[in-house]
Design a protein around this motif. Structure first.
Motif, PDB file in Angstrom:
ATOM      1  N   SER A 270       0.846  -1.193   0.000  1.00 62.12           N
ATOM      2  CA  SER A 270       0.000   0.000   0.000  1.00 62.12           C
ATOM      3  C   SER A 270       0.877   1.237   0.000  1.00 62.12           C
ATOM      4  CB  SER A 270      -0.890  -0.003   1.248  1.00 62.12           C
ATOM      5  OG  SER A 270      -1.390   1.302   1.498  1.00 62.12           O
ATOM      6  N   PRO A 271       0.423   2.296  -0.692  1.00 65.11           N
ATOM      7  CA  PRO A 271       1.182   3.556  -0.631  1.00 65.11           C
ATOM      8  C   PRO A 271       1.035   4.278   0.711  1.00 65.11           C
ATOM      9  CG  PRO A 271      -0.706   3.773  -2.108  1.00 65.11           C
ATOM     10  CD  PRO A 271      -0.715   2.366  -1.607  1.00 65.11           C
ATOM     11  N   VAL A 272       0.189   3.762   1.591  1.00 62.59           N
ATOM     12  CA  VAL A 272       0.046   4.384   2.907  1.00 62.59           C
ATOM     13  C   VAL A 272       1.083   3.744   3.829  1.00 62.59           C
ATOM     14  CG1 VAL A 272      -1.547   4.971   4.768  1.00 62.59           C
ATOM     15  CG2 VAL A 272      -2.391   4.714   2.432  1.00 62.59           C
ATOM     16  N   LEU A 273       2.247   4.367   3.915  1.00 57.88           N
ATOM     17  CA  LEU A 273       3.390   3.708   4.558  1.00 57.88           C
ATOM     18  C   LEU A 273       3.292   3.650   6.075  1.00 57.88           C
ATOM     19  CD1 LEU A 273       6.682   4.534   2.648  1.00 57.88           C
ATOM     20  CD2 LEU A 273       5.344   2.427   2.668  1.00 57.88           C
ATOM     21  N   MET A 274       2.321   4.337   6.666  1.00 59.24           N
ATOM     22  CA  MET A 274       2.199   4.261   8.123  1.00 59.24           C
ATOM     23  C   MET A 274       1.863   2.829   8.573  1.00 59.24           C
ATOM     24  SD  MET A 274      -1.439   6.248   8.710  1.00 59.24           S
ATOM     25  CE  MET A 274      -0.988   7.675   7.753  1.00 59.24           C
TER      26      MET A 274
ATOM     27  N   TYR B 263      -1.184   5.660  17.404  1.00 64.40           N
ATOM     28  CA  TYR B 263      -0.991   7.061  17.016  1.00 64.40           C
ATOM     29  C   TYR B 263      -1.994   7.460  15.925  1.00 64.40           C
ATOM     30  CZ  TYR B 263       1.674  11.228  15.488  1.00 64.40           C
ATOM     31  OH  TYR B 263       2.075  12.504  15.158  1.00 64.40           O
ATOM     32  N   HIS B 264      -2.203   6.572  14.961  1.00 64.26           N
ATOM     33  CA  HIS B 264      -3.067   6.900  13.817  1.00 64.26           C
ATOM     34  C   HIS B 264      -4.501   6.392  13.973  1.00 64.26           C
ATOM     35  CE1 HIS B 264       0.105   8.596  11.340  1.00 64.26           C
ATOM     36  NE2 HIS B 264       0.873   7.565  11.624  1.00 64.26           N
ATOM     37  N   ALA B 265      -4.821   5.761  15.094  1.00 62.42           N
ATOM     38  CA  ALA B 265      -6.162   5.188  15.272  1.00 62.42           C
ATOM     39  C   ALA B 265      -7.215   6.294  15.321  1.00 62.42           C
ATOM     40  CB  ALA B 265      -6.198   4.374  16.561  1.00 62.42           C
ATOM     41  N   ALA B 266      -8.473   5.880  15.143  1.00 64.25           N
ATOM     42  CA  ALA B 266      -9.571   6.855  15.207  1.00 64.25           C
ATOM     43  C   ALA B 266      -9.602   7.493  16.591  1.00 64.25           C
ATOM     44  CB  ALA B 266     -10.892   6.154  14.907  1.00 64.25           C
ATOM     45  N   ASP B 267     -10.152   8.709  16.642  1.00 70.58           N
ATOM     46  CA  ASP B 267     -10.266   9.414  17.915  1.00 70.58           C
ATOM     47  C   ASP B 267     -11.574   9.052  18.597  1.00 70.58           C
ATOM     48  OD1 ASP B 267      -7.862  11.073  17.663  1.00 70.58           O
ATOM     49  OD2 ASP B 267      -8.921  11.940  15.948  1.00 70.58           O
TER      50      ASP B 267
ATOM     51  N   ARG C  67      -4.049   5.643  23.270  1.00 68.39           N
ATOM     52  CA  ARG C  67      -3.875   7.081  23.058  1.00 68.39           C
ATOM     53  C   ARG C  67      -5.200   7.774  23.382  1.00 68.39           C
ATOM     54  NH1 ARG C  67      -5.434  10.136  19.287  1.00 68.39           N
ATOM     55  NH2 ARG C  67      -5.831   8.443  17.843  1.00 68.39           N
TER      56      ARG C  67
ATOM     57  N   ASP D 108      -5.871  10.775  24.164  1.00 64.11           N
ATOM     58  CA  ASP D 108      -6.017  12.054  23.458  1.00 64.11           C
ATOM     59  C   ASP D 108      -4.891  12.160  22.420  1.00 64.11           C
ATOM     60  OD1 ASP D 108      -7.213  14.505  22.880  1.00 64.11           O
ATOM     61  OD2 ASP D 108      -5.783  15.560  24.148  1.00 64.11           O
ATOM     62  N   LEU D 109      -3.883  12.982  22.664  1.00 62.02           N
ATOM     63  CA  LEU D 109      -2.838  13.167  21.655  1.00 62.02           C
ATOM     64  C   LEU D 109      -1.587  12.329  21.922  1.00 62.02           C
ATOM     65  CD1 LEU D 109      -3.045  17.007  20.917  1.00 62.02           C
ATOM     66  CD2 LEU D 109      -3.606  15.143  19.366  1.00 62.02           C
ATOM     67  N   GLU D 110      -1.380  11.929  23.169  1.00 64.98           N
ATOM     68  CA  GLU D 110      -0.150  11.206  23.508  1.00 64.98           C
ATOM     69  C   GLU D 110      -0.402   9.705  23.587  1.00 64.98           C
ATOM     70  OE1 GLU D 110       2.764  12.726  23.853  1.00 64.98           O
ATOM     71  OE2 GLU D 110       1.874  14.732  23.562  1.00 64.98           O
TER      72      GLU D 110
END
Lengths: 298, 256
Positions: free
Chosen positions: B84-88, B124-128, B193, B195-197
Motif C-alpha cells: 500500500s502507498p500508505v506507509l504508516m 498514534y493513527h487510530a480513530a479518535d 492514546r 487524546d494526543l499522547e
C-alpha cells in the motif's frame, strides 16, 4: 464532509502567489504558537490517511488559518495498470475533509501489481504512455472533482522508446486533460544534469501557461562512473544557488506563482525553513516589481 | 517498442531483486553505466523503506545497532515489500518476521519489542474517541456489572511477552534513568492514546487476557471468567487500573 465547514476557512480559493512550506509533524506546535507568515502549507496526502490522531488534529487547526495544498505521492498515475480504487477513495475522503486549494501528483509510477515501490519511477515519453497517463488523470479529476497539477519528475535514466521531449509530453497531457502543471525547478536541474541537457532551455520550452505551482528543493550530489555529476533529488538540504537562479528565470515566464520549499529529510528547525521561504518571497516580489516596471514604461 | 506493462514489470522486479539484470531499453546520457543509474532507483526504494522501519522501530534499532538493523530491514523489505502507498502501516508484520529471522535469535525479546513498537504507530493513527469521565463511569454502579459490555478506545492494543518488554522499551525512551532489568520477568503492555499522547502501561498478570477478551466484544463477566484461568489475575486491581488509564469510551448493558 460534516466537519469541512469548520475546517476549510480557506476552501474554494486558489493558493496565493507566495512561498509555502511542507508541513512536518515536528513543526506543528511551532506553527500554532507563532502563526508564522507562510503563504500556504503543503502535506503529502499519504501521511494523512490514518483514521485519526495527532496528524489530523494538528492539520485541522493549521488548515483553519492557512491555505492548503495536498500533494500525493502514491497514485502511480504513470503506471500502466488501473489506478488503485481504494487509494483513490482515500484521497477523495481527504480532499472532501480539508477542501485544499490545490491537489498535485507526479508524472511517475510507484505501484506494480500490488507492490508499492516507494519511489517516483520514470515513464517513457511515447504515445501509448501519453494516452494512459491522460486516462488516469481524467479519472482522478473526475473522482476528486478537482483539477490536478502534474509535476515534472527528476530522473536518472531515460528510455530508448521515448519519442517525445518531456516538456512536449507534459504540454500534451495538460492540453488533453485540462490539468495544470507543477513546475519543480530542482527536478529540472537534476534531470538536466543527469541527462546532459540545458536546464535553461528546458525552462524556455516549458508550457508555462499551465503552471499552477513551483517546487524548490535541495539535491544531493554523487559521481557517475565516467566522473560526471550525478544528482539525486534528496530534499534534505537548502535550495542550491543554481536552482534559485533557474527559479528567477522561470518566474520571468510564469509570473509570480505559489512556490513551495520542499524539505522532507533531515528536517531542520522551523526558522531554517522560514529563511528559505523568505528568499522565495523576495524572488516573487522582485518579479512583481519587474513586471510593474515593464508596464509602467510601456 | 516494449509495452508499458512489460516494461514496468521488469523494472519493478529488478528494483527489488539485485540479482536480476537491469531491464533492456534503458539509456543514459554520455558514458555512464546504465546499472549505476538504475542503482539510484534501487537505493531510493531500499533507503526510503529502511528509514521508514528505523523510524517506526527505534528501540529495536537501538537494541541491535544500526548495521544489524539495516541488514535485517533489507531482508524484510525483499520478502515483504509494501502492498500500500500508505506507509504508516508498513512494518505491521515486521515483528513476525523478526521472530523467524535466525540472526536475531540471540536477542530473544526483539520480536516482542517490535510488536510493542508497531502497536504504538497504530495507536498514534487510530480513530479518535473521547474516554468516559469518572462521573460517566460511575453510572456503571447501579447496573449488574456482569452484564456490562465496555467499548474500548480505538487505539487500545495489548502486547504480551514472556520478557520484560515494557521495562526494555522504557529504558530506551527514557534516557534519564537506566534501571537494571530482570530479564526473567514477563511483562504485558497496554498501549492507548486517550487524546494526543500514546501511552504504554505495564499490565498486571492476566489483565492482557481480560482486555483481549473485551476487545473481542466479551462482557465484563465473560472476560473476567476467561482471565480467572490465570490464578494470579485480580479483577479489582485490573478494573481499577483500566478505569484509571481512560481506555473506556462507551458502556452498554447486554440486556438493552
Amino acid at each position: 464532509m460534516t466537519s469541512s465547514a469548520s475546517v476549510a476557512a480557506f476552501g474554494l480559493g486558489v493558493l496565493p502567489a507566495r512561498s509555502g512550506l511542507g508541513l512536518k509533524p515536528r513543526h506543528y506546535r511551532d506553527i500554532l504558537e507563532t502563526s508564522p507568515p507562510v503563504g500556504f502549507f503543503e502535506v503529502h496526502a499519504e501521511n494523512y490517511m490514518g483514521d485519526g490522531g495527532p496528524p489530523h488534529r494538528y492539520l485541522e487547526r493549521i488548515r483553519a488559518h492557512y491555505p492548503l495544498s495536498v500533494h500525493g505521492v502514491g497514485l502511480s498515475i504513470g503506471g500502466d495498470q488501473p489506478l488503485d480504487k481504494t487509494h483513490l477513495a482515500r484521497l477523495r475522503r481527504l480532499i472532501e475533509r480539508y477542501e485544499p486549494e490545490s491537489f498535485s501528483e507526479h508524472l511517475a509510477w510507484s505501484t506494480h501489481d500490488n507492490l508499492y515501490l516507494n519511489d517516483l519511477l520514470p515513464v517513457p515519453y511515447d504515445g501509448p504512455t501519453l494516452r494512459r497517463v491522460c486516462e488516469h488523470i481524467d479519472e482522478v479529476q473526475e473522482t476528486l472533482g478537482q483539477r490536478l497539477l502534474l509535476e515534472n519528475p527528476s530522473t536518472y535514466i531515460a528510455f530508448e522508446q521515448s519519442d517525445m521531449a518531456e516538456v512536449d509530453f507534459l504540454s500534451e497531457v495538460a492540453g488533453r486533460t485540462g490539468c495544470g502543471l507543477l513546475l519543480d525547478v530542482n527536478n529540472v536541474f537534476v534531470s538536466a544534469t543527469n541527462h546532459a541537457y540545458d536546464a535553461g532551455a528546458y525552462l524556455d520550452a516549458f508550457p508555462v501557461e499551465h503552471v499552477g505551482e513551483i517546487h524548490l528543493a535541495g539535491f544531493a550530489e554523487d559521481q557517475d562512473d565516467a566522473g560526471g555529476r550525478l544528482l539525486i533529488d534528496a530534499h534534505g538540504t537548502p535550495v542550491a544557488d543554481i536552482v534559485w537562479t533557474l527559479f528567477e528565470q522561470a518566474l520571468k515566464r510564469t509570473g509570480p506563482v505559489p512556490t513551495l520549499i520542499e524539505w522532507d529529510n533531515d528536517v531542520p528547525a522551523f526558522p531554517v525553513l522560514m529563511k528559505e521561504a523568505r528568499k522565495a518571497d523576495r524572488a516573487l516580489s522582485n518579479e512583481r516589481c519587474r513586471r510593474q516596471a515593464m508596464f509602467a514604461t510601456a | 517498442m516494449m509495452a508499458l506493462r512489460t516494461l514496468q514489470k521488469r523494472f519493478s522486479m529488478a528494483l527489488l531483486d539485485r540479482t536480476r539484470e537491469v531491464p533492456s531499453g534503458i539509456r543514459t546520457a554520455g558514458l555512464d553505466r546504465i546499472d549505476r543509474r538504475f542503482d539510484v532507483y534501487r537505493n531510493n526504494v531500499f533507503v526510503g523503506l529502511t528509514e521508514a522501519l528505523v523510524t517506526r522501530f527505534p528501540v529495536c534499532h537501538a537494541l541491535v545497532g544500526d548495521e544489524f538493523f539495516r541488514a535485517m530491514a533489507r531482508v524484510f523489505i525483499e520478502l515483504s515489500p509494501p502492498r500500500s502507498p500508505v506507509l504508516m502501516t508498513y512494518g505491521d508484520d515486521f515483528a513476525n518476521f523478526v521472530d523467524t529471522f535466525p540472526p536475531a535469535h540471540p536477542v530473544p525479546y526483539l520480536g516482542d519489542v517490535a510488536r510493542l513498537e508497531s502497536a504504538l504507530t497504530r495507536a498514534y493513527h487510530a480513530a479518535d474517541a473521547a474516554p468516559l469521565t469518572v462521573d460517566e463511569l460511575a453510572s456503571l454502579a447501579p447496573c449488574r456489572w456482569e452484564q456490562i459490555h465496555v467499548e474500548l478506545h480505538p487505539s487500545v492494543q495489548v502486547a504480551t511477552s514472556v520478557y520484560p518488554i515494557v521495562s526494555i522499551w522504557e529504558a530506551h525512551v527514557r534516557t534519564d534513568d537506566h534501571p537494571v532489568i530482570d530479564s526473567s520477568r514477563a511483562e504485558d503492555a497496554l498501549v492507548v492514546r486517550p487524546d494526543l499522547e500514546v501511552e504504554v502501561h505495564r499490565l498486571p498478570p492476566g489483565a492482557a487476557t481480560f482486555l483481549t477478551a473485551l476487545l473481542k466484544g466479551a462482557s465484563l463477566r465473560t472476560a473476567a471468567d476467561v482471565a480467572m484461568t490465570d490464578p494470579r489475575f485480580d479483577l479489582i486491581t485490573t478494573l481499577s487500573g483500566v478505569l484509571a488509564v481512560r481506555i473506556i469510551v462507551g458502556i452498554r448493558s447486554s440486556r438493552e
